[in-house]
Structures are given as C-alpha cells and as structure tokens.
Design an enzyme around this catalytic site. Structure first.
Site, PDB file in Angstrom:
ATOM      1  N   ALA A  45       0.874  -1.171   0.000  1.00  0.00           N
ATOM      2  CA  ALA A  45       0.000   0.000   0.000  1.00  0.00           C
ATOM      3  C   ALA A  45       0.915   1.226   0.000  1.00  0.00           C
ATOM      4  CB  ALA A  45      -0.886  -0.019   1.237  1.00  0.00           C
TER       5      ALA A  45
ATOM      6  N   GLY B 223       0.674  -4.908   0.882  1.00  0.00           N
ATOM      7  CA  GLY B 223      -0.498  -5.004   0.005  1.00  0.00           C
ATOM      8  C   GLY B 223      -0.208  -5.712  -1.310  1.00  0.00           C
TER       9      GLY B 223
ATOM     10  N   GLU C  23      -0.394  -9.294  -0.562  1.00  0.00           N
ATOM     11  CA  GLU C  23      -1.817  -9.577  -0.330  1.00  0.00           C
ATOM     12  C   GLU C  23      -2.579  -9.667  -1.652  1.00  0.00           C
ATOM     13  OE1 GLU C  23      -1.736  -6.257   2.537  1.00  0.00           O
ATOM     14  OE2 GLU C  23      -2.836  -7.586   3.875  1.00  0.00           O
TER      15      GLU C  23
ATOM     16  N   GLU D  21       4.482  -4.959   7.434  1.00  0.00           N
ATOM     17  CA  GLU D  21       3.664  -3.903   8.065  1.00  0.00           C
ATOM     18  C   GLU D  21       4.009  -3.615   9.522  1.00  0.00           C
ATOM     19  OE1 GLU D  21       2.498  -6.160   5.960  1.00  0.00           O
ATOM     20  OE2 GLU D  21       0.975  -5.290   4.653  1.00  0.00           O
TER      21      GLU D  21
HETATM   22  N1  CAA Z   1       4.572   3.224  -0.783  1.00  0.00           N
HETATM   23  C1  CAA Z   1       4.959   4.392  -1.340  1.00  0.00           C
HETATM   24  N2  CAA Z   1       6.104   4.545  -2.028  1.00  0.00           N
HETATM   25  C2  CAA Z   1       6.904   3.471  -2.142  1.00  0.00           C
HETATM   26  C3  CAA Z   1       6.582   2.229  -1.587  1.00  0.00           C
HETATM   27  C4  CAA Z   1       5.346   2.129  -0.877  1.00  0.00           C
HETATM   28  N3  CAA Z   1       4.903   0.974  -0.355  1.00  0.00           N
HETATM   29  N4  CAA Z   1       7.576   1.354  -1.838  1.00  0.00           N
HETATM   30  C5  CAA Z   1       8.490   2.036  -2.561  1.00  0.00           C
HETATM   31  N5  CAA Z   1       8.093   3.324  -2.731  1.00  0.00           N
HETATM   32  C6  CAA Z   1       8.803   4.387  -3.429  1.00  0.00           C
HETATM   33  C7  CAA Z   1       9.987   4.902  -2.615  1.00  0.00           C
HETATM   34  O1  CAA Z   1       9.531   5.829  -1.653  1.00  0.00           O
HETATM   35  C8  CAA Z   1      10.848   5.489  -3.683  1.00  0.00           C
HETATM   36  O2  CAA Z   1      10.330   6.743  -4.043  1.00  0.00           O
HETATM   37  P1  CAA Z   1      11.331   7.998  -4.316  1.00  0.00           P
HETATM   38  O3  CAA Z   1      12.184   7.549  -5.501  1.00  0.00           O
HETATM   39  O4  CAA Z   1      10.411   9.115  -4.641  1.00  0.00           O
HETATM   40  O5  CAA Z   1      12.134   8.177  -3.075  1.00  0.00           O
HETATM   41  C9  CAA Z   1      10.625   4.567  -4.883  1.00  0.00           C
HETATM   42  O6  CAA Z   1       9.403   3.875  -4.624  1.00  0.00           O
HETATM   43  C10 CAA Z   1      11.725   3.538  -5.038  1.00  0.00           C
HETATM   44  O7  CAA Z   1      11.850   2.855  -3.804  1.00  0.00           O
HETATM   45  P2  CAA Z   1      13.239   2.700  -3.028  1.00  0.00           P
HETATM   46  O8  CAA Z   1      14.147   3.833  -3.350  1.00  0.00           O
HETATM   47  O9  CAA Z   1      12.926   2.470  -1.593  1.00  0.00           O
HETATM   48  O10 CAA Z   1      13.802   1.378  -3.708  1.00  0.00           O
HETATM   49  P3  CAA Z   1      14.802   0.312  -3.057  1.00  0.00           P
HETATM   50  O11 CAA Z   1      15.216  -0.586  -4.171  1.00  0.00           O
HETATM   51  O12 CAA Z   1      15.858   0.972  -2.267  1.00  0.00           O
HETATM   52  O13 CAA Z   1      13.890  -0.540  -2.026  1.00  0.00           O
HETATM   53  C11 CAA Z   1      11.919  -1.717  -1.336  1.00  0.00           C
HETATM   54  C12 CAA Z   1      12.819  -1.302  -2.509  1.00  0.00           C
HETATM   55  C13 CAA Z   1      12.672  -2.687  -0.414  1.00  0.00           C
HETATM   56  C14 CAA Z   1      10.685  -2.381  -1.915  1.00  0.00           C
HETATM   57  C15 CAA Z   1      11.540  -0.445  -0.522  1.00  0.00           C
HETATM   58  O14 CAA Z   1      11.023   0.521  -1.426  1.00  0.00           O
HETATM   59  C16 CAA Z   1      10.482  -0.686   0.523  1.00  0.00           C
HETATM   60  O15 CAA Z   1      10.790  -1.193   1.588  1.00  0.00           O
HETATM   61  N6  CAA Z   1       9.228  -0.293   0.247  1.00  0.00           N
HETATM   62  C17 CAA Z   1       8.144  -0.406   1.205  1.00  0.00           C
HETATM   63  C18 CAA Z   1       7.689  -1.824   1.397  1.00  0.00           C
HETATM   64  C19 CAA Z   1       6.620  -1.883   2.461  1.00  0.00           C
HETATM   65  O16 CAA Z   1       6.837  -1.608   3.622  1.00  0.00           O
HETATM   66  N7  CAA Z   1       5.390  -2.306   2.056  1.00  0.00           N
HETATM   67  C20 CAA Z   1       4.275  -2.436   2.955  1.00  0.00           C
HETATM   68  C21 CAA Z   1       3.442  -1.205   2.917  1.00  0.00           C
HETATM   69  S1  CAA Z   1       2.218  -1.185   4.171  1.00  0.00           S
HETATM   70  C22 CAA Z   1       0.922  -2.066   3.547  1.00  0.00           C
HETATM   71  O17 CAA Z   1       1.001  -2.621   2.475  1.00  0.00           O
HETATM   72  C23 CAA Z   1      -0.294  -2.050   4.410  1.00  0.00           C
HETATM   73  C24 CAA Z   1      -1.375  -2.967   4.010  1.00  0.00           C
HETATM   74  O18 CAA Z   1      -1.291  -4.172   4.143  1.00  0.00           O
HETATM   75  C25 CAA Z   1      -2.637  -2.429   3.519  1.00  0.00           C
END
Ligand code: CAA
Length: 259
Positions: A64, A110, A113, A133
């Site tokens: 998400a 998400g 999921e 999460e």
């Molecule tokens: N939401 C919003 N933006 C996201 C994102 C997310 N879930 N995942 C990645 N992005 C964005 C980053 O912020 C970044 O944006 P900018 O270039 O503007 O800074 C861009 O995508 C590229 O990401 P990274 O620079 O972080 O790329 P990376 O290769 O270094 O890392 C990754 C990749 C490990 C996937 C890392 O991006 C990450 O940890 N993302 C989040 C994963 C996460 O925690 N997901 C769970 C979300 S909560 C959820 O899903 C709740 C639910 O169940 C409903």
C-alpha cells in the site's frame, strides 16, 4: 476506459492486468485500487483467464502507498482504506475464472496480499515476498493475516508477519506460497502457457471447481464434500459436459462453450 496507474490488455481469452506505477514501485494508493477494482469489474465473459503482474523491472507491487497512508490520521479513514483494499481483492477472488499472479519483483505488504488473492502465484527468480507492516506500526490490512495463514499455516504466517522479513522466491516456493520459480524473462510466457492449458478445458467445469474449492476450504470435510457432490451433479446436462464426454468417445478435441 483509460487508466493512469494500471494497464488492462486482452490477448484472446487471456487478460493481463498490470499495476503500473513504477515511480512508487507500483504501490497501491486509493486511485490505483479504484482503477484495479474498475478493471476487474469490466472483464467480460470473453475473458477466461486473468494474469496480474507489476510494471517495470523491479516490483510486482511494493505495498500500500506509505506516503498516502501516512496522512491518514483517523480510525474511520483507515477503516475506509482497508475496506477498499478488501473489496477490490475479494472481487478478484470471486471471479469465476482462474487468476494467476505473476510476481516479477517485490511483492510486499499489500502487494503480497494482492498475489495471495489470486488462485496461484508464479514468481521470477528475483521476486521477494513479505508482509513488513509491523515495521511500520500497523498490521497487514488487505487480507494478509487471513489468506497467508490459510495457504502456509499459522506458524509460517506468524513468522513472516512478526519478523516483517522478506523471503526470496525459492523460500516462498519451499513454504508453498509460490508454485514455481522462473527466470524473469520467462515468467509471463510460463503464465500464458498455463493459461493455454486451462483454456482447452470446460470453463463451466473450471468455475465450478473453483467455487467448490473456495467454498469448501473453511468447512468441515463432510460439508465440503457435499458441495463437491452438488457441483459435480449440477454439471450434468450442461453443453460442456455433453460435449466433453462425446468428444472423448469420438476421439476428437472437445469444443467447449461454457454453457
Ligand atoms: N509506498 C509508497 N512509495 C513506495 C513504496 C510504498 N509501499 N515502496 C516504494 N516506494 C517508493 C519509494 O519511496 C521510492 O520513491 P522515491 O524515488 O520518490 O524516493 C521509490 O518507490 C523507489 O523505492 P526505493 O528507493 O525504496 O527502492 P529500493 O530498491 O531501495 O527498495 C523496497 C525497494 C525494499 C521495496 C523499498 O522501497 C520498501 O521497503 N518499500 C516499502 C515496502 C513496504 O513496507 N510495504 C508495505 C506497505 S504497508 C501495507 O502494504 C499495508 C497494508 O497491508 C494495507
């Protein structure tokens, strides 16, 4: 209909729905979820298999949208967001056709999921899956605690969710989350070749099998087997049943109509 964050492409009876928001690694914000829901609703009877995948080289869906979620201050707004995700994924799960997740990269939160709401998952060698999460101070909100548990069992689901860790495709296959691991360049072709095998079979029989598997999964074996007997019996007299058996006896391929 034109979409901003997804693509819906049709190739004969196979539709491919791509979450395509690479700048945020295909993260699911409100708009993307709404477009996803609209696209799933738009599928017509001519679509007989749906493949769900992510745009770009890196991600299936990285979760998400954390930036959008971080602005949610109130419980009701969070509830609404969770309901949107649940509704969209329940709609996907309720489709009468086979759905395949082609996990081409990060499938986190998400995104994992979303893959779990498909009938099964094939992953590329570079895929990484997980439910991170709890590291953000929340829990999976789009069905992960329930669907993952039903697929891999309580202890594995708890391990993944409590640690918030990521597993690679090989590990995901080992625990039964992913069915097969393919080189990245072969992932979609593999999904299409599985779709082609399913397209040879009766759509009516496949949708009945899917319904009884889904409806029976949470019932005791006696009740679940009653569903199977009913589903089996209901198919008799259908055009597909008559054609399937006639074609076998006439030693020719069946031509199914789904009726
Ligand atoms: N939401 C919003 N933006 C996201 C994102 C997310 N879930 N995942 C990645 N992005 C964005 C980053 O912020 C970044 O944006 P900018 O270039 O503007 O800074 C861009 O995508 C590229 O990401 P990274 O620079 O972080 O790329 P990376 O290769 O270094 O890392 C990754 C990749 C490990 C996937 C890392 O991006 C990450 O940890 N993302 C989040 C994963 C996460 O925690 N997901 C769970 C979300 S909560 C959820 O899903 C709740 C639910 O169940 C409903």
């Amino acid at each position: 209909m034109t979409y901003e964050n997804i693509r819906l492409e049709h190739d004969g009876a196979v539709a491919t729905l791509t979450i395509d928001r690479p700048k945020a690694l295909n993260a699911l914000n409100n708009k993307t979820l709404q477009e996803f829901e609209a696209a799933v609703k738009s599928l017509g009877a001519d679509t007989r298999v749906l493949i769900v995948t992510g745009g770009g080289e890196k991600a299936f869906v990285a979760g998400a949208d954390i930036a959008e979620m971080s602005s949610i201050a109130e419980h009701p707004e969070a509830q609404k967001f969770a309901e949107l995700g649940h509704r969209a994924f329940a709609l996907l799960e309720s489709l009468a056709i086979p759905t395949i997740a082609a996990v081409n990269g990060f499938a986190l939160g998400g995104g994992c999921e979303l893959a779990l709401a498909c009938d099964f998952i094939y992953a590329s060698e570079k895929a990484q899956l997980g439910l991170p999460e709890v590291g953000l101070g929340v829990i999976p909100g789009f069905g992960g605690t329930q669907r993952l548990t039903r697929i891999v069992g309580r202890a594995r689901a708890k391990e993944l969710i409590f640690t918030g860790g990521r597993i690679d495709a090989a590990k995901a296959k080992e625990i039964g989350l992913v069915l097969e691991v393919l080189p990245a360049a072969e992932l979609l072709a593999h999904c299409r070749s599985v779709a082609a095998k399913m397209l040879k079979n009766s759509p009516l029989a496949i949708s009945t099998a899917k319904r009884v598997i889904e409806q029976g999964a949470d019932k005791d074996l006696g009740e679940a087997n009653t569903l199977e007997r009913q589903g089996f019996a209901e198919l008799f007299g259908s055009e597909d049943q008559r054609e399937g058996m006639k074609a076998f006896l006439e030693k020719r391929p069946a031509v199914f109509t789904g009726k």
